[in-house]
Design an enzyme around this catalytic site. Sequence first.
Site: not given
Ligand code: DOR
Ligand code: ZN
Length: 342
Positions: A14, A16-18, A42, A98, A135, A173, A218, A246, A250, A262
């Site tokens: 799990h 997030h690579l953006r 996302n 997802k 989620h 998570h 989150l 996870d 940011h 988050a």
């Molecule tokens: O903290 C989080 N950040 N929880 C998520 O479910 C998404 C993630 C994000 O993409 O920033």
């Molecule tokens: Zn996530």
Amino acid sequence: MTVTITIRRPDDWHVHLRDGDMLRLVAPYTARQFARAIVMPNLAPPVTTVEQAASYRDRILAAAGEGFNPLMTCYLIDQVDPDELSRGHAEGVWVAAKLYPAGATTNSARGVTDIANLHAALARMEAIGMPLLVHGEVTDPQVDVFDREAVFIDRVLEGLVRDFPALKIVFEHITTRQAAQFVADASATVAATITPQHLMLNRNALFQGGLRPHVYCLPVVKREEHRLAVRAAAVSGSPKFFLGTDSAPHVVAAKESSCGCAGLFNAPFALEAYAQVFDEEGALDRFEGFASRHGPAFYGLPVNEGTVTLERTAATVPEQIGSGEAAVVPFGAGGFSWRVAS
Ligand code: DOR
Ligand code: ZN
């Protein structure tokens, strides 16, 4: 004598690579520690078509370098077309899909407003063996933010497991005693990922000496009793629990804001963090299962070739990674007691 541990090369189930500059900054950190990763969809706009996923995969491969295998996911929307799911799965583009409840987290505005809208898609996924990644938080504003995961189990997840008994479901998570218990008690089709932060932090960390935006994610970190339950699940040796960071970077300005985003960026020292937890729990003999074996077994994939060796020695964590407006703060301000050696 230095204590070391050598495990099969692990995966991150799990992350997030953006995209764009952030992708280029963070992907090498994940690729350095993990052979494969389940990549969250996302983005803005979200990854909802096979073509979007294939081209996102190409961008990740270009950013991560040789030897890393990103496993792509479909972002489920109310109007999801089951044929698009099957096509992407058959073509080897999508490994899983997802479910973001609409409004639950970052870039979830196009997420699912009512699970009933997914009925045909979930039936298709169950039939073709495509896992559902969840989620697991309700978005009902009447529900306290610290209770949203536990309430999701009652309102949504129990029904999902009952109505789609052959559907593989990953409760992503997990953060609560209730989630750990639910997964442990469920059939073998239900598993969970666990992050380093939910193993290491309780909700006091959010307010330690002031408001701490860099540990806000989150689902939000919970009370100590929940952290201990999640830790017990992670080190239990049960194949239902496996590694999913996870990691969700940011930029600093987006975190240190009147409405901070988050997500925390744990990719640079993820294995160090997990190894420290397993060591503290006297469970280093179960670390390889959690990091390298349970995930592939659940997804029906082979275990990786190659190994990684960690040693028990202090690892210091830089204050920032990247520079200027692109900088991100990595998780682990105090450092870790393990380090990746090779
Ligand atoms: O903290 C989080 N950040 N929880 C998520 O479910 C998404 C993630 C994000 O993409 O920033
Ligand atoms: Zn996530």
